[in-house]
Scaffold this motif. Structure first.
Motif, short mmCIF file in Angstrom:
data_model
loop_
_atom_site.label_atom_id
_atom_site.label_comp_id
_atom_site.label_asym_id
_atom_site.label_seq_id
_atom_site.Cartn_x
_atom_site.Cartn_y
_atom_site.Cartn_z
N TRP A 239 0.82 -1.20 0.00
CA TRP A 239 0.00 0.00 0.00
C TRP A 239 0.86 1.26 0.00
O TRP A 239 0.54 2.24 -0.68
N ARG A 240 1.96 1.24 0.72
CA ARG A 240 2.86 2.39 0.75
C ARG A 240 3.51 2.59 -0.62
O ARG A 240 3.64 3.72 -1.10
N ARG A 243 0.91 4.08 -2.95
CA ARG A 243 0.70 5.52 -2.71
C ARG A 243 1.84 6.35 -3.29
O ARG A 243 1.61 7.43 -3.85
N LEU A 246 1.33 6.45 -7.00
CA LEU A 246 0.14 7.25 -7.33
C LEU A 246 0.46 8.74 -7.28
O LEU A 246 0.02 9.51 -8.15
N VAL A 247 1.23 9.16 -6.27
CA VAL A 247 1.60 10.58 -6.14
C VAL A 247 2.40 11.04 -7.36
O VAL A 247 2.10 12.07 -7.98
#
Length: 318
Positions: A239-240, A243, A246-247
């Motif tokens: 998940w990290r 993210r 995604l950023v």
């Protein structure tokens, strides 16, 4: 952006951020060749994508009448692909070669410097040692064998990420065209679900691929071994990594959208230069963040193994 991104994703925000001004100056200097090449590449890419967008969004009466006459409108993406191959074959080949060879080699040379210096800066801050000076940064050359090994890993990463990105773009184009000319709700839902699913897989897999490049630079594992290590380190941290990707994916796409809206075609237009400068800044932040992400995942993996060994000893001792 640099401060906030590292603050969010680092394990120890106050200690792990490379605040060394020499680090920033040196990485900006090493990004200059990539910046200069992007001044040529980005306007060419914009013109090419604008031409393709006109094919995907036909306004010509003949094109619209042709589309409406199709007995099965799901065949429209295939028809558009045929048209793109016929009209833009030379452009596709040119942009593919430019993207895969000179741009990626410049990208790799920048990554080598950023990851290596970010790692050394991170280690010095953890040990509370003075930061690297510009002279120390210039003096320490790369081992040739490590550069060649990292190139091997990078080739794997580029091939896999390019194939995934092409699949994502194809599905996005299909979704756009089908939903534009076909109002079937079921088709709309399945296209959207497929696009979101492939986007999630692409971002998650990109995080693993980027970590494998960091592993090659810092730990000397190359090719499939580096990718296997990245998968192992990423276990429980997906998940990290998602993210993070995604950023930076949103950062790159968001920077391109204004130029499409305002039609920034000029090679030396202010919009293009600002966009490219922000691209280079984002690239520095991205690889610093992935270096920190790698250390965080590696520390978790070590802690997990120690806990497992402690539990095993406790069971054996009864």
């Amino acid at each position: 952006m640099c401060y906030n991104t590292l603050l969010i994703f680092s394990e120890k925000p106050r200690q792990s951020q490379p605040k060394n001004i020499n680090f920033l100056i040196f990485t900006i200097l090493t990004s200059l060749p990539r910046f200069c090449f992007l001044v040529y590449y980005e306007p060419f890419l914009h013109r090419f994508l604008l031409c393709i967008s006109q094919v995907l969004n036909p306004s010509n009466d003949n094109d619209l009448s042709y589309i409406r006459s199709r007995p099965f409108r799901l065949s429209i993406p295939t028809d558009i692909t045929t048209k793109l191959n016929n009209e833009f074959r030379g452009g596709l080949v040119q942009i593919g070669l430019v993207y895969l060879i000179p741009l990626q080699l410049l990208e790799l040379s920048t990554i080598l410097v950023i990851v290596d210096l970010a790692s050394k800066t991170y280690a010095r801050q953890e040990e509370e040692e003075p930061p690297l000076t510009l002279k120390e940064m210039v003096r320490k050359p790369f081992d040739v064998s490590r550069v060649i090994g990292t190139l091997d890993t990078f080739v794997y990463v580029v091939i896999m990420s390019t194939i995934s990105l092409l699949g994502l773009v194809w599905l996005a184009a299909t979704y756009y065209v089908v939903t534009m000319f076909n109002h079937d709700v079921l088709v709309f839902v399945w296209s959207w679900v497929g696009f979101v699913g492939l986007m999630t897989m692409y971002l998650g897999w990109s995080a693993v691929c980027n970590m494998s490049v960091v592993i090659s630079i810092l730990e000397g594992r190359y090719g499939t071994k580096a990718i296997a290590s990245a998968i192992s380190y990423s276990f429980g941290n997906e998940w990290r990594g998602f993210r993070l990707m995604l950023v930076f994916f949103a950062w790159e796409v968001g920077l391109r959208l204004p130029c499409f809206h305002f039609d920034c075609k000029g090679t030396w237009s202010v919009g293009i230069l600002i966009q490219i400068g922000l691209f280079c800044l984002g690239n520095v932040v991205k690889w610093v963040a992935f270096t920190i992400y790698f250390y965080g995942c590696k520390n978790r993996e070590i802690e997990r193994k120690l806990v497992m060994k402690a539990k095993k000893r406790a069971v054996e001792s009864g």
